[in-house]
Design a protein around this motif. Structure first.
Motif, PDB file in Angstrom:
ATOM      1  N   LYS A 136       0.831  -1.200   0.000  1.00 12.96           N
ATOM      2  CA  LYS A 136       0.000   0.000   0.000  1.00 12.96           C
ATOM      3  C   LYS A 136       0.863   1.246   0.000  1.00 12.96           C
ATOM      4  CE  LYS A 136      -4.461  -1.000   1.970  1.00 12.96           C
ATOM      5  NZ  LYS A 136      -5.341  -0.821   3.101  1.00 12.96           N
ATOM      6  N   LYS A 137       0.412   2.211  -0.812  1.00 12.28           N
ATOM      7  CA  LYS A 137       1.097   3.488  -0.848  1.00 12.28           C
ATOM      8  C   LYS A 137       0.435   4.406   0.171  1.00 12.28           C
ATOM      9  CE  LYS A 137       2.394   3.298  -5.690  1.00 12.28           C
ATOM     10  NZ  LYS A 137       2.236   3.901  -7.002  1.00 12.28           N
ATOM     11  N   GLN A 151      -0.996   8.023   1.495  1.00 13.23           N
ATOM     12  CA  GLN A 151      -1.790   9.052   0.838  1.00 13.23           C
ATOM     13  C   GLN A 151      -0.873  10.099   0.194  1.00 13.23           C
ATOM     14  OE1 GLN A 151      -5.473   8.948   2.143  1.00 13.23           O
ATOM     15  NE2 GLN A 151      -6.034  11.049   1.800  1.00 13.23           N
ATOM     16  N   GLN A 211       2.150   9.580  -1.008  1.00 18.55           N
ATOM     17  CA  GLN A 211       2.735   8.995  -2.217  1.00 18.55           C
ATOM     18  C   GLN A 211       1.729   9.008  -3.371  1.00 18.55           C
ATOM     19  OE1 GLN A 211       3.754   5.253  -0.361  1.00 18.55           O
ATOM     20  NE2 GLN A 211       5.954   5.688  -0.526  1.00 18.55           N
ATOM     21  N   ILE A 212       0.467   8.683  -3.067  1.00 17.83           N
ATOM     22  CA  ILE A 212      -0.582   8.688  -4.099  1.00 17.83           C
ATOM     23  C   ILE A 212      -0.756  10.102  -4.635  1.00 17.83           C
ATOM     24  CG2 ILE A 212      -3.054   8.359  -4.518  1.00 17.83           C
ATOM     25  CD1 ILE A 212      -2.904   6.075  -2.384  1.00 17.83           C
ATOM     26  N   LYS A 213      -0.836  11.071  -3.728  1.00 19.19           N
ATOM     27  CA  LYS A 213      -1.016  12.475  -4.135  1.00 19.19           C
ATOM     28  C   LYS A 213       0.164  12.937  -5.001  1.00 19.19           C
ATOM     29  CE  LYS A 213      -1.739  17.109  -2.138  1.00 19.19           C
ATOM     30  NZ  LYS A 213      -2.511  17.582  -3.257  1.00 19.19           N
ATOM     31  N   GLN A 273      -9.687  14.039  -5.723  1.00 19.70           N
ATOM     32  CA  GLN A 273      -9.124  14.068  -7.078  1.00 19.70           C
ATOM     33  C   GLN A 273     -10.185  14.578  -8.032  1.00 19.70           C
ATOM     34  OE1 GLN A 273      -7.612  10.334  -8.679  1.00 19.70           O
ATOM     35  NE2 GLN A 273      -7.998  11.055 -10.750  1.00 19.70           N
ATOM     36  N   LYS A 316     -10.556  10.082  -3.338  1.00 22.03           N
ATOM     37  CA  LYS A 316      -9.747   9.022  -3.950  1.00 22.03           C
ATOM     38  C   LYS A 316      -9.898   7.736  -3.132  1.00 22.03           C
ATOM     39  CE  LYS A 316      -6.782   7.784  -7.078  1.00 22.03           C
ATOM     40  NZ  LYS A 316      -7.242   7.608  -8.425  1.00 22.03           N
TER      41      LYS A 316
END
Length: 186
Positions: A57-58, A60, A62-64, A89, A181
């Motif tokens: 899991k990334k 938040q 990292q996702i952003k 998003q 997201k």
């Protein structure tokens, strides 16, 4: 004669040792039953779904960062009730409206519908569309598709490549749309 007695003694001792030694048996391997195999597969898939997924899991952040690097618009807000930080998003919602040419015969309409569904399926597979579907009434707005792309221009290009739109059976109206997201429909 003395040598023969010694050899015989050694031979008898060795024979005694060999005869007293227990035979080591290898355990019999019993293959698992179909039910045991099924349980093993479920355990393995649960392991991969939960344990492995957790380690992959990334965050938040990292996702952003990944979304921002690809040109997506995002922002964070803190939910007052839970105090969770929610990543928002921008998506693009395409309203599919009745087009100018709706007089195709039944065969042509069926073929266009087949191509339309294949096209949307490809959009899902490629990660460009997240949800799509028709409305339940017979109004001017026939359905929607939510495009997961960084720009309105890209959403317009993809929506206009739909065979139903190209045939002018449908026309498209696109609007930016914000969603949390990772949240799912309930």
């Amino acid at each position: 004669m003395e040598i023969i007695k010694k050899i015989a003694s050694v031979f008898l001792i060795m024979l005694y040792i060999v005869s007293c030694k227990e035979e080591v048996k290898t355990p019999e391997v019993i293959p698992p039953t179909p039910e045991e195999l099924a349980v093993m597969k479920v355990k393995d898939s649960l392991y991969h779904a939960f344990v492995k997924a957790e380690s992959n899991k990334k965050t938040q952040k990292q996702i952003k960062e990944a979304l921002d690097a690809k040109g997506y618009k995002t922002f964070d807000y803190v939910d007052e009730k839970t105090q969770d930080t929610i990543l928002m998003q921008q998506y693009y919602i395409a309203f599919l409206k009745s087009g100018a040419i709706r007089g195709q015969n039944e065969e042509e309409t069926a073929e266009l519908q087949k191509q339309h569904l294949e096209y949307l399926g490809r959009m899902y597979e490629e990660g460009h569309a997240d949800i799509s579907g028709p409305f339940g009434d017979d109004g001017d707005i026939r359905g929607i598709t939510i495009y997961n792309v960084p720009t309105k221009k890209m959403a317009e290009r993809l929506a206009n490549e739909d065979p139903m739109v190209k045939a002018n059976r449908l026309k498209v109206e696109i609007h930016p749309w914000w969603a949390a997201k990772g949240f799912h429909l309930r």
